[in-house]
Design a protein around this motif. Structure first.
Motif, PDB file in Angstrom:
ATOM      1  N   LYS A 172      70.133  93.615 118.980  1.00 18.45           N
ATOM      2  CA  LYS A 172      70.127  93.844 120.269  1.00 18.45           C
ATOM      3  C   LYS A 172      70.809  95.460 120.168  1.00 18.45           C
ATOM      4  O   LYS A 172      70.612  96.212 121.411  1.00 18.45           O
ATOM      5  N   HIS A 188      80.091  99.884 122.349  1.00 18.39           N
ATOM      6  CA  HIS A 188      79.631  98.801 121.373  1.00 18.39           C
ATOM      7  C   HIS A 188      80.422  98.943 119.941  1.00 18.39           C
ATOM      8  O   HIS A 188      80.234  98.161 119.139  1.00 18.39           O
ATOM      9  N   THR A 196      68.761  97.406 115.080  1.00 26.13           N
ATOM     10  CA  THR A 196      70.496  96.948 115.432  1.00 26.13           C
ATOM     11  C   THR A 196      70.511  98.687 114.903  1.00 26.13           C
ATOM     12  O   THR A 196      70.122  99.353 114.721  1.00 26.13           O
ATOM     13  N   ARG A 198      78.334  97.872 112.704  1.00 28.28           N
ATOM     14  CA  ARG A 198      77.756  96.917 113.965  1.00 28.28           C
ATOM     15  C   ARG A 198      78.376  97.730 115.075  1.00 28.28           C
ATOM     16  O   ARG A 198      78.914  97.315 115.398  1.00 28.28           O
ATOM     17  N   GLY A 222      77.026  96.536 118.536  1.00 25.68           N
ATOM     18  CA  GLY A 222      76.359  95.838 119.428  1.00 25.68           C
ATOM     19  C   GLY A 222      75.895  94.653 118.856  1.00 25.68           C
ATOM     20  O   GLY A 222      76.551  94.596 117.320  1.00 25.68           O
ATOM     21  N   ASP A 223      75.210  94.188 119.062  1.00 27.14           N
ATOM     22  CA  ASP A 223      74.532  92.571 119.154  1.00 27.14           C
ATOM     23  C   ASP A 223      73.716  93.400 118.364  1.00 27.14           C
ATOM     24  O   ASP A 223      72.734  93.981 117.677  1.00 27.14           O
ATOM     25  N   GLU A 224      73.210  92.548 117.072  1.00 28.26           N
ATOM     26  CA  GLU A 224      71.907  92.801 116.156  1.00 28.26           C
ATOM     27  C   GLU A 224      71.321  91.884 116.347  1.00 28.26           C
ATOM     28  O   GLU A 224      71.064  91.217 117.418  1.00 28.26           O
ATOM     29  N   GLN A 251      70.793  97.284 124.038  1.00 30.65           N
ATOM     30  CA  GLN A 251      72.443  97.786 124.968  1.00 30.65           C
ATOM     31  C   GLN A 251      72.699  98.987 124.805  1.00 30.65           C
ATOM     32  O   GLN A 251      72.492  99.927 125.550  1.00 30.65           O
TER      33      GLN A 251
END
Ligand SMILES: Cc1cc2nc3c(=O)[nH]c(=O)nc-3n(C[C@H](O)[C@H](O)[C@H](O)COP(=O)(O)OP(=O)(O)OC[C@H]3O[C@@H](n4cnc5c(N)ncnc54)[C@H](O)[C@@H]3O)c2cc1C
Length: 383
Positions: free
Chosen positions: A229, A100, A182, A223, A225-227, A233
């Protein structure tokens, strides 16, 4: 013979066992007293290729099966459960970072992790509670290209010894639940980070404590993974650590059992060896059977992971059963040693060490909910 382990994995386990017996076992009780994880031993483990050997070659890893991590992990734990946290935290965090993170940010950290030159914590639990894991309060707010972090994480393994942490916090509203979380890689020397250490019952060389974040500025590049998520994730990695924890505590139970079989075969009472009494040998035979079965379940969970097959329920089974079983085994072994078992020593340290895993990484109740959801369907087993 074991259906999950080929000759190479058995040889790897033997190599790790020799190293652990020679280098880790002698200082196991001293580290419990001093409460310091030995960094030079970590580097030796890294030089042997014993830390996170499953990490992909593109990150400098050995690209081995997770079963390889499992057989090494149990041999390190057999000698010292606290030292095997080095493997556990490296495998769990290593998987998260490699899957990630941005390669240019995470690769230098992964190199240090595998070399035993860095220790990562995983920071999810907050003072409000750990079981309701998505209900996070630690704030992560955007400020240009950076994030600003404010809040507290608690009961974090290696909190005061780690170099960096994977930290989960809330970027969304409180109502957003798991969909507003997050994950960030946070180097723990950043300004605004402070730490504390608890006085733990067991696992004292690795320890636990709190991490406090006060206006900590973290580059957006960190970060994972995604914000929003992070929970959905990044949390997937916990199936891996649950199977590893099973092997970790069962190895400690196996060490206790092996010593106890030897002891009861020699110690005499009423003109016979203790093992001649079925009241002694049958409880040990029962527990030995269960340790063998539980170990197979843990190896099966890793085998499923290596095949890319679902294994969340199996991993949750490992995580609730093995720590309870290991505690019951060591408790029985301690009693079989009579008054000597009650002295400060290896047996009572093992009992203290394994107990923490009936709580850490999720309690039995939470694991059974995961299993029930896998079997009955999520909608049939609401939170
Ligand atoms: C040795 C150790 C190491 C740890 N390491 C870490 C770490 O590195 N990083 C980290 O983030 N955290 C870590 N923790 C924290 C751990 O993950 C939490 O303690 C755990 O998730 C439980 O949370 P809690 O202690 O707040 O208990 P609570 O969530 O307050 O639960 C208290 C009790 O209620 C039960 N309960 C709660 N909800 C339910 C439900 N829905 N159904 C049935 N029973 C329920 C629980 O099973 C438990 O018995 C560690 C803890 C220990 C002991």
């Amino acid at each position: 013979m074991n259906p999950y382990l080929d000759e190479d994995l058995v040889a790897l386990g033997d190599q790790a066992r020799r190293f652990a017996a020679d280098r880790l076992a002698p200082g196991f009780q001293d580290r419990d007293r001093t409460r310091i994880l030995d960094r030079s031993l970590m580097k030796e483990m890294g030089a042997m290729g014993f830390i996170a050997p499953e990490l992909p070659e593109q990150f400098g890893g050995l690209g081995m099966a997770t079963l390889a991590a499992g057989v090494i992990h149990e041999e390190i734990a057999r000698a010292d459960l606290s030292m095997s946290y080095v493997n556990l935290l490296a495998s769990l965090n290593g998987q998260i970072l490699s899957q990630h993170g941005k390669p240019e940010i995470v690769t230098p950290w992964l190199t240090r992790l595998m070399a035993g030159e860095a220790l990562f914590a995983i920071a999810l639990t907050e003072p409000r509670g750990g079981s309701d894991a998505a209900n996070l309060r630690l704030r992560i707010e955007r400020d240009g290209d950076d994030y600003i972090v404010n809040g507290e994480k608690t009961s974090i393994s290696a909190a005061d010894q780690a170099d960096a942490a994977v930290v989960f916090g809330r970027t969304g509203t409180v109502e957003s639940g798991a969909h507003g979380v997050t994950a960030l890689l946070i180097p723990l020397e950043l300004p605004g980070v402070t730490r504390s250490r608890f006085d733990c019952h067991g696992q004292r060389a690795i320890g636990r404590g709190s991490l406090f974040f006060e206006n900590v500025r973290v580059p957006g590049s960190h970060r994972l993974g995604d914000e929003n998520k992070g929970f959905v994730q990044v949390m997937q990695g916990f199936d891996f650590s649950r199977a590893l924890i099973g092997l970790q505590v069962l190895a400690v139970a196996r060490a206790a059992l092996d010593e106890t079989w030897q002891y009861v075969a020699q110690r005499q009472a009423f003109g016979k060896t203790l093992s001649a009494f079925q009241g002694v040998s049958h409880p040990l035979a029962d527990l030995d059977t269960q340790v063998e079965a539980a170990r197979l379940l843990c190896l099966q969970a890793l085998w499923l992971k290596d095949k890319g097959l679902p294994h969340s329920a199996e991993a949750a089974m490992c995580k609730w059963w093995a720590p309870k079983l290991a505690y019951d085994v060591i408790h029985q072994c301690l009693l079989m040693h009579g008054h000597g078992g009650y002295d400060r020593g290896a047996m009572e340290q093992r009992l203290r060490d394994v107990l923490g895993f009936q709580i850490g990484d999720g309690t039995a109740q939470i694991m059974k909910t995961i299993i029930a959801r896998a079997r009955a369907g999520r909608s049939a087993v609401p939170a």
